[in-house]
Design a protein around this motif. Structure first.
Motif, short mmCIF file in Angstrom:
data_model
loop_
_atom_site.label_atom_id
_atom_site.label_comp_id
_atom_site.label_asym_id
_atom_site.label_seq_id
_atom_site.Cartn_x
_atom_site.Cartn_y
_atom_site.Cartn_z
N UNK A 1 0.87 -1.18 0.00
CA UNK A 1 0.00 0.00 0.00
C UNK A 1 0.90 1.23 0.00
N UNK A 2 0.77 2.02 -1.07
CA UNK A 2 1.55 3.26 -1.17
C UNK A 2 0.67 4.41 -0.70
N UNK A 3 1.13 5.12 0.32
CA UNK A 3 0.35 6.23 0.86
C UNK A 3 0.62 7.50 0.07
N UNK A 4 -0.34 8.43 0.13
CA UNK A 4 -0.14 9.73 -0.54
C UNK A 4 1.07 10.45 0.07
N UNK A 5 1.33 10.18 1.33
CA UNK A 5 2.47 10.79 2.02
C UNK A 5 3.81 10.23 1.54
N UNK A 6 3.74 9.19 0.68
CA UNK A 6 4.97 8.59 0.15
C UNK A 6 5.42 7.37 0.93
N UNK A 7 4.72 7.08 2.04
CA UNK A 7 5.11 5.91 2.86
C UNK A 7 4.72 4.61 2.17
N UNK A 8 5.57 3.61 2.35
CA UNK A 8 5.30 2.29 1.78
C UNK A 8 4.95 1.32 2.90
N UNK A 9 3.77 0.70 2.78
CA UNK A 9 3.33 -0.28 3.78
C UNK A 9 3.18 -1.62 3.07
N UNK A 10 3.88 -2.61 3.58
CA UNK A 10 3.79 -3.97 3.02
C UNK A 10 3.03 -4.81 4.03
N UNK A 11 2.15 -5.67 3.56
CA UNK A 11 1.48 -6.59 4.47
C UNK A 11 1.86 -8.01 4.11
N UNK B 1 7.79 -0.12 5.67
CA UNK B 1 7.05 -0.66 6.81
C UNK B 1 6.48 -2.01 6.42
N UNK B 2 6.69 -3.01 7.26
CA UNK B 2 6.18 -4.35 6.98
C UNK B 2 5.29 -4.80 8.14
N UNK B 3 4.01 -5.04 7.82
CA UNK B 3 3.05 -5.49 8.83
C UNK B 3 2.78 -6.97 8.63
N UNK B 4 2.71 -7.70 9.74
CA UNK B 4 2.36 -9.11 9.65
C UNK B 4 0.97 -9.34 10.22
N UNK B 5 0.12 -10.07 9.45
CA UNK B 5 -1.19 -10.45 9.98
C UNK B 5 -0.98 -11.58 11.00
N UNK B 6 -0.06 -12.49 10.70
CA UNK B 6 0.33 -13.60 11.58
C UNK B 6 1.56 -14.26 10.96
N UNK B 7 2.03 -15.35 11.62
CA UNK B 7 3.34 -15.89 11.20
C UNK B 7 3.26 -17.30 10.62
#
Ligand SMILES: [Zn+2]
Ligand SMILES: [Zn+2]
Length: 272
Positions: free
Chosen positions: A31-41, A63-69
């Motif tokens: 997910x690329x934010x308008x603020x330029x931040x990159x979020x990976x899930x 930024x890397x978010x984990x739903x679970x492992x």
């Protein structure tokens, strides 16, 4: 914000002529934010391709978010090339109720399973617990506890007036589930779009009760109850061929002709 899918397969990656259209990589979205931040899930095998793109674009702060492992959500991490670059600043956020993200990834990246230890990676990695709500740049992220065999979180991304929900590895109607169905309806209500796990058909689900996944029909019911007519199904079973997935989508569309229903596929993108 711009959403791109890099992996939409459940349990294990597959590569054969029957899975070319929807792809065989396990779960990963960006997910690329308008603020330029990159979020990976999640760091399923799809994160390999994403890593190559991010390096090409010169993106260093990630930024890397984990739903679970579970394996299918972490197995691409050792092949995510930005972690081997000194210039990369990676913030990892993951559930810490059972085990921290640091421990989960360290178990995977250790000898004899992998030659490089997680703790000796050259990039700057910060690991934090994934809380109920967080903000990254211009995006607010709210979470919900999924019904899945290990602690798993669903995510809602909101930027300005736009929002979408990513709920994978979730059994909507689980017996003795952690979260009642009505809570998922509430969580999705008001969003522009959502992606939900539909690993099984109704028929197969009867033999998979308690495995932590949902069906095509259940996801469509969720869309109807929440009034969100635009959605994708994901976490395709590794045994589901393109033909089988398309047949199931066609059946759903017959039942819900006014809905925009799609099967998630590697490479698909949406702008909000
Ligand atoms: Zn999974
Ligand atoms: Zn899982």
């Amino acid at each position: 914000m711009v959403l791109t899918l890099y992996g939409t397969r459940g349990s294990i990656a597959v590569s054969n002529k029957h899975t070319k259209k929807h792809g065989g990589n396990t779960t990963c979205i960006s997910v690329e934010a308008e603020s330029g931040d990159t979020i990976i899930v999640d760091a399923g095998t799809g994160i390999r391709d994403l890593g190559v793109e991010l390096l090409d674009k010169g993106k260093r702060k990630l930024n890397l978010l984990f739903t679970h492992y579970h394996w299918d959500h972490i197995q691409g991490f050792p092949f995510f090339t930005p972690i081997f670059q000194k210039a990369t600043e990676l913030t990892i956020l993951g559930p810490s109720e059972e085990v921290s993200a640091e421990k989960a990834l360290s178990y995977q990246m250790t000898r004899p399973y992998f030659p490089t230890d997680f703790t000796s990676l050259p990039s700057k990695i910060t690991v934090k617990p994934l809380k109920k709500s967080i903000t990254i740049g211009s995006i607010e992220i709210d979470t919900i506890v999924n019904n899945h065999p290990n602690h798993t979180r669903g995510l809602k991304f909101t930027e300005g007036k736009k929002s979408f929900v990513f709920l994978t590895d979730n059994e909507l109607f689980a017996q003795d589930g952690k979260t009642p169905y009505e809570e998922f309806v509430k969580f999705i209500t008001g969003s522009d779009f959502f992606i939900h796990d539909a690993q099984y058909t109704e028929e197969i689900y009867k033999k998979r009760l308690g495995w932590g996944h949902s069906t095509y029909g259940q996801v469509a019911k969720l869309a109807s109850d929440a009034g969100v007519k635009n959605f994708m199904v994901t976490h395709h079973d590794h045994s589901s061929t393109d033909k089988f997935i398309e047949k199931n989508i066609k059946n759903l569309k017959k039942k819900y002709p006014k809905y925009k229903i799609e099967a998630a596929a590697d490479g698909k993108t949406r702008k909000f």
